[in-house]
Design a protein around this motif. Structure first.
Motif, PDB file in Angstrom:
ATOM      1  N   ASN A  58       0.749  -1.330   0.178  1.00 48.59           N
ATOM      2  CA  ASN A  58      -0.208  -0.094   0.147  1.00 48.59           C
ATOM      3  C   ASN A  58       0.789   1.318   0.113  1.00 48.59           C
ATOM      4  O   ASN A  58       0.289   2.349  -0.264  1.00 48.59           O
ATOM      5  N   LEU A  59       2.221   1.125   0.196  1.00 45.79           N
ATOM      6  CA  LEU A  59       3.037   2.384   0.488  1.00 45.79           C
ATOM      7  C   LEU A  59       3.767   2.611  -0.918  1.00 45.79           C
ATOM      8  O   LEU A  59       4.646   3.439  -0.956  1.00 45.79           O
ATOM      9  N   LYS A 115       3.439   9.016  -3.869  1.00 47.38           N
ATOM     10  CA  LYS A 115       3.204   9.860  -2.858  1.00 47.38           C
ATOM     11  C   LYS A 115       4.111   9.657  -1.558  1.00 47.38           C
ATOM     12  O   LYS A 115       4.379  10.529  -1.002  1.00 47.38           O
ATOM     13  N   TYR A 116       4.581   8.384  -1.252  1.00 49.53           N
ATOM     14  CA  TYR A 116       5.106   8.311  -0.010  1.00 49.53           C
ATOM     15  C   TYR A 116       6.789   8.097  -0.248  1.00 49.53           C
ATOM     16  O   TYR A 116       7.351   8.570   0.547  1.00 49.53           O
ATOM     17  N   HIS A 165       3.777  14.434   7.054  1.00 52.01           N
ATOM     18  CA  HIS A 165       3.115  13.806   8.139  1.00 52.01           C
ATOM     19  C   HIS A 165       4.373  13.066   9.085  1.00 52.01           C
ATOM     20  O   HIS A 165       5.074  12.721   8.529  1.00 52.01           O
ATOM     21  N   MET A 166       4.009  13.337  10.345  1.00 56.48           N
ATOM     22  CA  MET A 166       5.353  12.809  11.375  1.00 56.48           C
ATOM     23  C   MET A 166       4.616  12.005  12.731  1.00 56.48           C
ATOM     24  O   MET A 166       3.660  12.739  13.175  1.00 56.48           O
ATOM     25  N   ASP A 167       5.048  11.122  12.919  1.00 58.10           N
ATOM     26  CA  ASP A 167       4.352  10.452  14.069  1.00 58.10           C
ATOM     27  C   ASP A 167       5.689  10.165  15.117  1.00 58.10           C
ATOM     28  O   ASP A 167       6.643   9.524  14.553  1.00 58.10           O
ATOM     29  N   TYR A 168       5.466  10.269  16.189  1.00 59.14           N
ATOM     30  CA  TYR A 168       6.502   9.881  17.204  1.00 59.14           C
ATOM     31  C   TYR A 168       6.097   9.410  18.591  1.00 59.14           C
ATOM     32  O   TYR A 168       4.901   9.572  18.988  1.00 59.14           O
ATOM     33  N   GLN A 210       4.128   8.628   6.142  1.00 64.62           N
ATOM     34  CA  GLN A 210       3.296   7.397   6.314  1.00 64.62           C
ATOM     35  C   GLN A 210       4.286   6.093   6.230  1.00 64.62           C
ATOM     36  O   GLN A 210       4.135   5.168   6.211  1.00 64.62           O
ATOM     37  N   TYR A 240       6.705   3.974   8.237  1.00 67.43           N
ATOM     38  CA  TYR A 240       6.658   3.750   9.700  1.00 67.43           C
ATOM     39  C   TYR A 240       7.978   2.807   9.726  1.00 67.43           C
ATOM     40  O   TYR A 240       8.448   2.073   8.735  1.00 67.43           O
ATOM     41  N   GLU A 241       8.210   2.586  10.991  1.00 69.46           N
ATOM     42  CA  GLU A 241       9.175   1.464  11.243  1.00 69.46           C
ATOM     43  C   GLU A 241       8.235  -0.004  10.975  1.00 69.46           C
ATOM     44  O   GLU A 241       6.981  -0.054  11.029  1.00 69.46           O
TER      45      GLU A 241
END
Lengths: 293, 187
Positions: free
Chosen positions: B66-67, B71-72, B107-110, B128, B130-131
């Motif tokens: 999906n990635l 876009k990613y 986008h960033m997630d931590y 998007q 991710y680990e």
């Protein structure tokens, strides 16, 4: 009325095994919805209506808790709704949390019907020859869950008679309830520990002994077994072909309905709806026979 | 009844403490930030975010289906080209990363420093990616001035002219010249 439970234990056990498998492993929202609806329908046929609504209100809170907790901690997805402490709350995570919560509730209700339908003697019958220890172990666990509520009511009633539970204050009621809960859990654990010993004392598990059971292969049982096996074979085959694939991240897959897809989902629906059909059909038959008298 | 009131008051107190530190912002509010202008006397650092490693065909196959899109992972692998930003006093690598991703709407997630045992922020995903998105050994690593520090992003304080690079790895850093044994400067 519980007619579905009269089916042969092996068929029942295989059926539940596959239903649990589909409910847990499948991510597709339609499968989860079908599973939940059929579990609720079957459950409403098995228990009194008051108990049904009490359980529904309780699991509504479980559902809300999970549905809110997941998007709080999962920030994947492209469609941002708003920012919570500088982290995005996304539409995808909200939908994902919603369906995970539905899945958990569906599984719990299937398990509740499992406890009613597959009683302890059936479990002993299924595993007694295979491994006596395993049979006692599983039946002890099932007994723990199924006798929990009865024991809770008994204990709280007896506490009322000695004058506890009389205060109107919510806090004191909660304290009383927690006391009852600890009593019940303790006594059930002691019972569990004792069970192994007294089953041994009765000579359970000795190789030479045989079990007596009432279960016979009835007319039509073989047909039911092949039907369920065929159904599970088809569904597993479709799953291996990735027919029930649904991805939540980073973008939701769109759900489309064409003829082939609705055929696939109707297979799943048939699997879930079998007990409801059996129950309703036999009930109708019984009322029809009664009306003739 | 006295007890009940006490408990209600306690719950209210608990809820206010719980919600005191939270802020809820709409997407537009969050992304309308302005960045400090670079003047002659201001200290600056450089930052780039790259997922170049994923462009190799072996690694591309590892990536979640999906990635696998432009876009990613952009065509040249650079999610953020090397750009210059103003360094404020006491800024860590994480402060700069957060400010730039916010400014560029990436986008960033931590995971917050209080949520893990390392007492440092852990960057779970950028754009998007991710680990574990490309195999069990994949995730984000960072280096400053071409050296991999052996401690978390929010504990590295920057100096004038430092060059930060965030790089996606699929082999615990071995594919981006990270040498585990050379580092002795644990903090």
């Amino acid at each position: 009325m519980n007619i579905f439970a009269n089916t042969h234990p092996i068929i029942l056990f295989l059926y539940y095994l596959f239903v649990f498998y589909v409910t847990i492993m499948f991510q597709h929202p339609i499968v989860i919805l079908l599973s939940l609806i059929c579990a609720l329908l079957f459950f409403i046929l098995l228990v009194p209506i008051r108990e049904f609504f009490r359980d529904i209100t309780y699991y509504l809170f479980v559902f809300l808790f999970i549905a809110i907790a997941i998007p709080r901690f999962n920030h994947r997805g492209e469609t941002f709704l708003f920012f919570f402490n500088d982290l995005p709350i996304t539409l995808e995570a909200v939908v994902f949390g919603l369906f995970i919560a539905l899945k958990v509730v569906a599984f719990i209700f299937w398990f509740k019907t499992f406890l009613i339908v597959v009683s302890i003697d059936k479990i002993i019958y299924l595993f007694g020859n295979l491994s006596p220890k395993l049979a006692v172990f599983i039946s002890t666990i099932v007994h723990f869950f199924s006798s929990f509520r009865r024991k809770l009511r008994q204990t709280s009633d007896s506490h009322k008679t000695i004058g506890l539970y009389t205060s109107n204050s919510i806090v004191e009621r909660i304290i009383s309830f927690s006391r009852v809960l600890s009593v019940v859990i303790l006594s059930l654990i002691i019972e569990m520990l004792d069970r192994g010993d007294f089953m041994k004392a009765r000579g359970y598990g000795i190789k030479k002994r045989t079990h007596f059971s009432l279960y016979r292969w009835k007319k039509g049982d073989r047909l039911r077994l092949t039907f369920i096996l065929l159904l599970s074979f088809f569904i597993s085959f479709l799953m291996l072909k990735d027919k029930f694939l649904f991805t939540y991240f980073p973008l939701l897959t769109s759900v489309s309905f064409n003829l082939v897809e609705s055929m696939q989902f109707s297979l799943i629906f048939i699997l879930f709806v079998i007990p409801v059909i059996v129950e309703v059909k036999e009930n109708l038959h019984w009322t029809y026979l009664k009306s003739k008298i | 009844m006295k007890k009940d009131l006490l408990v209600i008051a306690f719950i209210v107190l608990l809820l206010t403490i719980l919600f005191k530190g939270t802020s809820i912002q709409s997407v537009e509010d969050y992304y309308t930030t302005h960045i400090d202008d670079i003047t002659e006397e201001s200290e600056t650092v450089f930052i780039s975010i790259s997922a170049e490693t994923l462009l190799e065909s072996d690694n591309w196959d590892l990536l979640d289906e999906n990635l696998q899109s432009e876009k990613y992972v952009p065509n040249d692998g650079m999610i953020l080209e090397k750009t210059e930003y103003v360094l404020r006093d006491g800024d860590t690598v994480f402060d700069i990363l957060k400010r730039t991703t916010r400014y560029n709407q990436i986008h960033m997630d931590y995971q917050d420093a209080a949520e893990n045992i390392f007492n440092s922020v852990y960057v779970q995903g950028i754009n998007q990616l991710y680990e574990f998105s490309a195999g069990p050994l994949s995730g984000w690593m960072y280096r400053v001035n071409r050296e991999f520090p052996n401690y978390g992003v929010s504990r590295y304080e920057l100096d004038n002219g430092d060059e930060i690079e965030f790089i996606y790895t699929v082999e615990l850093g071995e594919d981006i010249n990270f040498n585990k044994n050379s580092e002795g400067n644990n903090r």
